[in-house]
Scaffold this active site. Sequence first.
Site, PDB file in Angstrom:
ATOM      1  N   HIS A  87       0.821  -1.215   0.000  1.00  0.00           N
ATOM      2  CA  HIS A  87       0.000   0.000   0.000  1.00  0.00           C
ATOM      3  C   HIS A  87       0.858   1.269   0.000  1.00  0.00           C
ATOM      4  O   HIS A  87       0.364   2.344  -0.316  1.00  0.00           O
ATOM      5  CB  HIS A  87      -1.065  -0.011   1.112  1.00  0.00           C
ATOM      6  CG  HIS A  87      -0.582   0.317   2.490  1.00  0.00           C
ATOM      7  ND1 HIS A  87      -0.290  -0.649   3.437  1.00  0.00           N
ATOM      8  CD2 HIS A  87      -0.361   1.503   3.095  1.00  0.00           C
ATOM      9  CE1 HIS A  87       0.076  -0.048   4.564  1.00  0.00           C
ATOM     10  NE2 HIS A  87       0.043   1.249   4.385  1.00  0.00           N
ATOM     11  N   ASP A 119       1.210  -7.614   2.292  1.00  0.00           N
ATOM     12  CA  ASP A 119       1.350  -6.183   2.013  1.00  0.00           C
ATOM     13  C   ASP A 119       2.818  -5.761   1.856  1.00  0.00           C
ATOM     14  O   ASP A 119       3.371  -5.074   2.701  1.00  0.00           O
ATOM     15  CB  ASP A 119       0.668  -5.414   3.159  1.00  0.00           C
ATOM     16  CG  ASP A 119       0.349  -3.983   2.779  1.00  0.00           C
ATOM     17  OD1 ASP A 119       0.901  -3.488   1.786  1.00  0.00           O
ATOM     18  OD2 ASP A 119      -0.456  -3.352   3.488  1.00  0.00           O
ATOM     19  N   SER A 148       3.963   2.187   8.529  1.00  0.00           N
ATOM     20  CA  SER A 148       3.760   1.187   7.491  1.00  0.00           C
ATOM     21  C   SER A 148       5.057   0.936   6.747  1.00  0.00           C
ATOM     22  O   SER A 148       5.729   1.877   6.328  1.00  0.00           O
ATOM     23  CB  SER A 148       2.714   1.673   6.491  1.00  0.00           C
ATOM     24  OG  SER A 148       1.458   1.285   6.938  1.00  0.00           O
TER      25      SER A 148
HETATM   26  N1  ARG Z   1      -4.766   0.531   7.449  1.00  0.00           N
HETATM   27  C1  ARG Z   1      -3.485   0.603   6.830  1.00  0.00           C
HETATM   28  C2  ARG Z   1      -2.901   2.010   6.988  1.00  0.00           C
HETATM   29  O1  ARG Z   1      -3.420   2.789   7.700  1.00  0.00           O
HETATM   30  C3  ARG Z   1      -3.507   0.152   5.406  1.00  0.00           C
HETATM   31  C4  ARG Z   1      -4.200   1.059   4.457  1.00  0.00           C
HETATM   32  C5  ARG Z   1      -4.181   0.655   3.016  1.00  0.00           C
HETATM   33  N2  ARG Z   1      -5.181  -0.329   2.706  1.00  0.00           N
HETATM   34  C6  ARG Z   1      -6.498  -0.081   2.438  1.00  0.00           C
HETATM   35  N3  ARG Z   1      -7.274  -1.067   2.239  1.00  0.00           N
HETATM   36  N4  ARG Z   1      -7.015   1.127   2.352  1.00  0.00           N
HETATM   37  O2  ARG Z   1      -2.317   2.657   6.192  1.00  0.00           O
HETATM   38  N1  GLU Z   2      -1.232   1.345   7.576  1.00  0.00           N
HETATM   39  C1  GLU Z   2      -0.600   2.367   8.371  1.00  0.00           C
HETATM   40  C2  GLU Z   2       0.406   3.179   7.556  1.00  0.00           C
HETATM   41  O1  GLU Z   2       0.240   3.346   6.371  1.00  0.00           O
HETATM   42  C3  GLU Z   2      -0.001   1.734   9.558  1.00  0.00           C
HETATM   43  C4  GLU Z   2      -1.087   1.372  10.436  1.00  0.00           C
HETATM   44  C5  GLU Z   2      -1.172   2.259  11.627  1.00  0.00           C
HETATM   45  O2  GLU Z   2      -1.738   3.355  11.551  1.00  0.00           O
HETATM   46  O3  GLU Z   2      -0.629   1.797  12.644  1.00  0.00           O
HETATM   47  O4  GLU Z   2       1.331   3.742   8.082  1.00  0.00           O
END
Ligand code: ARG
Ligand code: GLU
Length: 715
Positions: A84, A220, A650
């Site tokens: 991502h 990921d 991330s």
């Molecule tokens: N929750 C993760 C973060 O905050 C992954 C986000 C990307 N994936 C998604 N399905 N939107 O960045």
């Molecule tokens: N998916 C998040 C990022 O892009 C990390 C998840 C979180 O917020 O801990 O940094």
Amino acid sequence: MKKYLLFVILFPIVFNTIADEGMWIPILLKKYKFEDMQKKGFKLTAEDIYSVNQASMKDAVVLFGRGCTGELVSNEGLLLTNHHCGYGSIQAQSTVEHDYLRNGFWAMNKSEELSNPKLSVTFLVRMEDVTSKVLEGINNNVSQEERAAKISKNIAKIKKESSEEKRYSIDIKPFYYGNEYYMFVYEVFKDVRLVGAPPSAIGKFGGDTDNWMWPRHTGDFSVFRIYANKDNQSAEYSPNNVPYKPKKFFPVSLKGVKKDDFTMVYGFPGTTQEYLPSYAIKLLTEVENPHQIKLREVRMRIMNEDMTASPKVRIQYSNKYATVSNYWKKWLGENRGLKRLNAIVKKQEFENKFQEWVKTDSERKNIYGNILPEYKSVYEKLTPYTRIEAYLFEGVMTDEMVKFAGNFKDYQSWKTKSDSLLTPIFTTIRARSRDMFKDFNISTNNRMFSLMLKMYCDSISPEYYPQILKSWNKKYKGNWDNCVSDISSKTIFSSDLNVNSFLENFKNSGIKTLEKDPIFIFYAQIADMYNESILPSVNKYNSKVDSLNRIYMKAQMEFQPERLFYPDANLTLRVTYGKVNDYSPRDGVTYDWFTTLDGIIDKDDSTIYDYDVPARLKELWLKKDYGRYAENGVIKVCFTGSNHTTGGNSGSPVLNGNGELLGLNFDRNWEGTMSDIMYDPDQCRNITLDIRYVLFIIDKFAGAGHLVNEMTIVE
Ligand code: ARG
Ligand code: GLU
């Protein structure tokens, strides 16, 4: 009764001993946390984590792009981050003929690696405490404005006088709400090439359904390579550049982890707000989050309906949907977690004790006695504006036509510009138009816009309607579908063709057309209304909050001298550590701390987009063709731990006590998303992608074993 007990026992943990909570500044680790890290299983030295005299782990960690982390895994600049995080680059490289998002991409040799003009990675060269220089000449009696002015002057001076080499960039940032300042010297590499990405059915497996959730099976990751000039220094892209030789890269461990094993995460966490007063949490949980959630829900519902009905719309809107749904889901989890933690009451209890302490000393009473009442008053004043801002920035201003109209905000000054000055501006706008309308479906857009207008008018008082909204309101009498349909038939911002022919004729009829355009008028009037009736107050109150935050932070530190305060995350390099751990999301349920490939096969469903497992992966699973990446015949995919992480983490390396790479951090569990505001050792878990699954996909699934051969593998 049980709940009550839990509350009583948890309270001192949250506020005193800190458990695995905390995001630590690397140069201060040795002084404060290193002994504890060793006790919990870290086996190297503090210099191995951060040093300016020798290669250390910090030299293998980068800020990837502007909001993720990545790590070096070979002496030829090979870098891992999340799928991502690489998504934008992978998408930009994708065409209908070469759909790397869908099918994945693997460079089989260096000449096949793809350059990414918009991507950079940033190494920290060194950091330094510059508090006394930044705060020089500032006493407690100056106003907030004078203070800010003096600080920016001091910062400019420090930057100017610094002896850093020209190829480095310098950033100075406040910590502890401006009680301390640190300088960061960075080296930015701009030639970063795409090496590999799994298909989305692996890299985004589970999609938005599983996002922020555990149990999780998302592969990921994506692979990049940093290139440098022949002197191994950062340089603009050139075909003559060579793979960067890092000072340090991480060895990769195939040994895996057990429950309770020590882990640390080294990366760039973006934002946390752990020291806020109860009033701020009240505003967040009762106003900001609920309204933003409600507004996003409407847009998501419409996008979802249209994406389900049309494959074309699915491609056009999947990235927008993912972006909107990501924080929607996070806010929901955050609100739920803060409620469950009883966060406001906990903060109030803390504030009562703080106030008691303040009262016991007359000087203290003088400096700190008014903080909490002042907070109360300023947050009360901010509340109505926060609400309006939600309906603007998560509401009417999210419309893509309205946003596009913003490109013309300086049109007045264009009247007198020569063609040679206008041409580059128009070239940029044409490119933006092409990008926007490629992924634009007018009926989806209009359905959303119509509801955003309705929600604005239903929720916000008419004194905040620009003139044109008032007239629409009167004319269409609440029939916003008709309104939007009329507007969009009149505006130039509804198609690439219209935008281009408008630009063509700009010199002749352009200005008039623009000044009559309903979307442009709406944009301009909303902007004026915001700048005149909202922004000045918001700025004034936020400046007051900033000043209170600084004083309250200092006061909290004096109130609890025995407590170790870590600074809130601010997208600077931090170390966080904890252990591999499971959790119980609710009564009667415990989640295991790891997931496996068998779980992916369990979720397989070719009729559900998010769970359509690639045939090749099923084949490897059937044959149990796992190579050296399995543990007792099973491929582990993800695991959870108690490392305190946030957005920006991330892609961060998750390391064992020997500094070997165990996996890539990529998410948190939904029950723990409130850790940005209040950490609960019971519920907060970071989610790591097991490095053995990464290598299994690279080697066995993609046949790109040459990349694994570049790495130093510890078996
Ligand atoms: N929750 C993760 C973060 O905050 C992954 C986000 C990307 N994936 C998604 N399905 N939107 O960045
Ligand atoms: N998916 C998040 C990022 O892009 C990390 C998840 C979180 O917020 O801990 O940094």
